[in-house]
Design an enzyme around this catalytic site. Structure first.
Site, PDB file in Angstrom:
ATOM      1  N   SER A 142       0.854  -1.189   0.000  1.00  0.00           N
ATOM      2  CA  SER A 142       0.000   0.000   0.000  1.00  0.00           C
ATOM      3  C   SER A 142       0.886   1.234   0.000  1.00  0.00           C
ATOM      4  O   SER A 142       1.975   1.239   0.579  1.00  0.00           O
ATOM      5  CB  SER A 142      -0.899   0.032   1.234  1.00  0.00           C
ATOM      6  OG  SER A 142      -1.526   1.299   1.380  1.00  0.00           O
ATOM      7  N   TYR A 155      -2.354  -0.192  10.564  1.00  0.00           N
ATOM      8  CA  TYR A 155      -2.334  -0.580   9.160  1.00  0.00           C
ATOM      9  C   TYR A 155      -0.997  -0.228   8.507  1.00  0.00           C
ATOM     10  O   TYR A 155      -0.373  -1.064   7.835  1.00  0.00           O
ATOM     11  CB  TYR A 155      -3.478   0.111   8.427  1.00  0.00           C
ATOM     12  CG  TYR A 155      -3.569  -0.243   6.963  1.00  0.00           C
ATOM     13  CD1 TYR A 155      -3.967  -1.510   6.557  1.00  0.00           C
ATOM     14  CD2 TYR A 155      -3.279   0.704   5.979  1.00  0.00           C
ATOM     15  CE1 TYR A 155      -4.060  -1.838   5.213  1.00  0.00           C
ATOM     16  CE2 TYR A 155      -3.372   0.385   4.633  1.00  0.00           C
ATOM     17  CZ  TYR A 155      -3.760  -0.885   4.252  1.00  0.00           C
ATOM     18  OH  TYR A 155      -3.837  -1.206   2.916  1.00  0.00           O
TER      19      TYR A 155
END
Length: 265
Positions: A142, A155
């Site tokens: 990501s 995250y």
């Protein structure tokens, strides 16, 4: 299933295949003529996916459960004698909401996004050694790793850990297989549908899958998209104080909007 049934085909193992990017990747891979072992937790979603092609083999397990990962390794060996490519796509996201965050979220997210990913790579390596050509590991990470965001401690840290792991793995396995790290920006999926903040340059899951497959076919060290978001996030390194002010202001605005929504409900 008899493992010999897949021995003469290009076999891809894909985690997180039940929805979003994973589902679109699975369908696109099958359309290209590959046989896909599709993994996820959602039995119904995987059954529906497998019904669309005889070249999709569902392998249901929870990537965050070490025992389930171990059992999945045994099942993989029953399904096929080799893997040509492994795409680690499964992921979860939980936000830390201050001033009273759920600190256990860091453990849960890390169990899926990092430990689970590493566990899957571990059980896949023996089968990748039998690849019909040169084996290939692909990790879907990501762009969150390029800049700090509000509430993204769990995250972002889990994705950064996976990114570093794959960078080191690429060095250690350079003589035997290829490792590619993919850094998507915002992609419209059931996971991002829960977000209540701005997501610039967001793309559809189908578009993301197409971009990923076209680029990983070249087996690059890394692939980042969209580039416009990447260059925007570089602001956090060039002007960290300005980036913090922007993110803090956006976070405060988002929190106000969320309160307004709750008040209307």
């Amino acid at each position: 299933m008899d493992s010999s049934a897949t021995d003469n085909r290009t076999v891809v193992w894909l985690t997180g295949a039940s929805s979003g990017i994973g589902r679109e990747l699975c369908l696109a891979l099958v359309a290209q003529g590959h046989r896909v072992i599709a993994s996820g937790r959602n039995q119904q979603a995987l059954a529906e996916l497998a019904s669309q092609s005889d070249n999709i083999v569902p392998l249901i397990f929870d990537i965050a459960d070490p025992n389930a990962v171990e059992q999945a390794g045994h099942r993989l060996a029953e399904i096929t004698t080799h893997l040509d490519q492994v795409i680690i796509n499964a992921g979860s996201c939980e936000y830390l909401k201050f001033p009273d965050p759920d600190w256990n979220a860091t453990t849960r997210v890390m169990a899926t996004n990092y430990s689970g990913a590493v566990g899957c790579i571990r059980i896949a390596l023996p089968l990748l050694k039998n690849a019909t050509g040169r084996g290939h590991i692909v990790g879907i990470i990501s762009q969150v790793v390029f800049a700090p965001f509000a509430q993204a401690e769990a995250y972002g840290a889990s994705k950064a850990a996976l990114s570093y792991f794959l960078d080191s793995l690429r060095i250690d396995l350079a003589d035997s297989l290829d490792v590619t790290s993919v850094f998507p920006g915002f992609v419209k999926t059931p996971l991002t549908d829960r977000n209540h903040f701005s997501m610039p340059f967001i793309v559809s899951a189908e578009d993301a899958a197409k971009r990923i497959l076209v680029n990983i076919d070249k087996r690059p060290r890394r692939f980042v998209f969209p580039k416009r978001l990447y260059w925007l996030l570089q602001l956090s390194k060039l002007c960290p104080n300005l980036w913090q002010k922007i993110v803090v202001a956006d976070s405060k605005s988002t929190n106000k909007d969320n309160v307004a929504v709750r008040d209307k409900e």
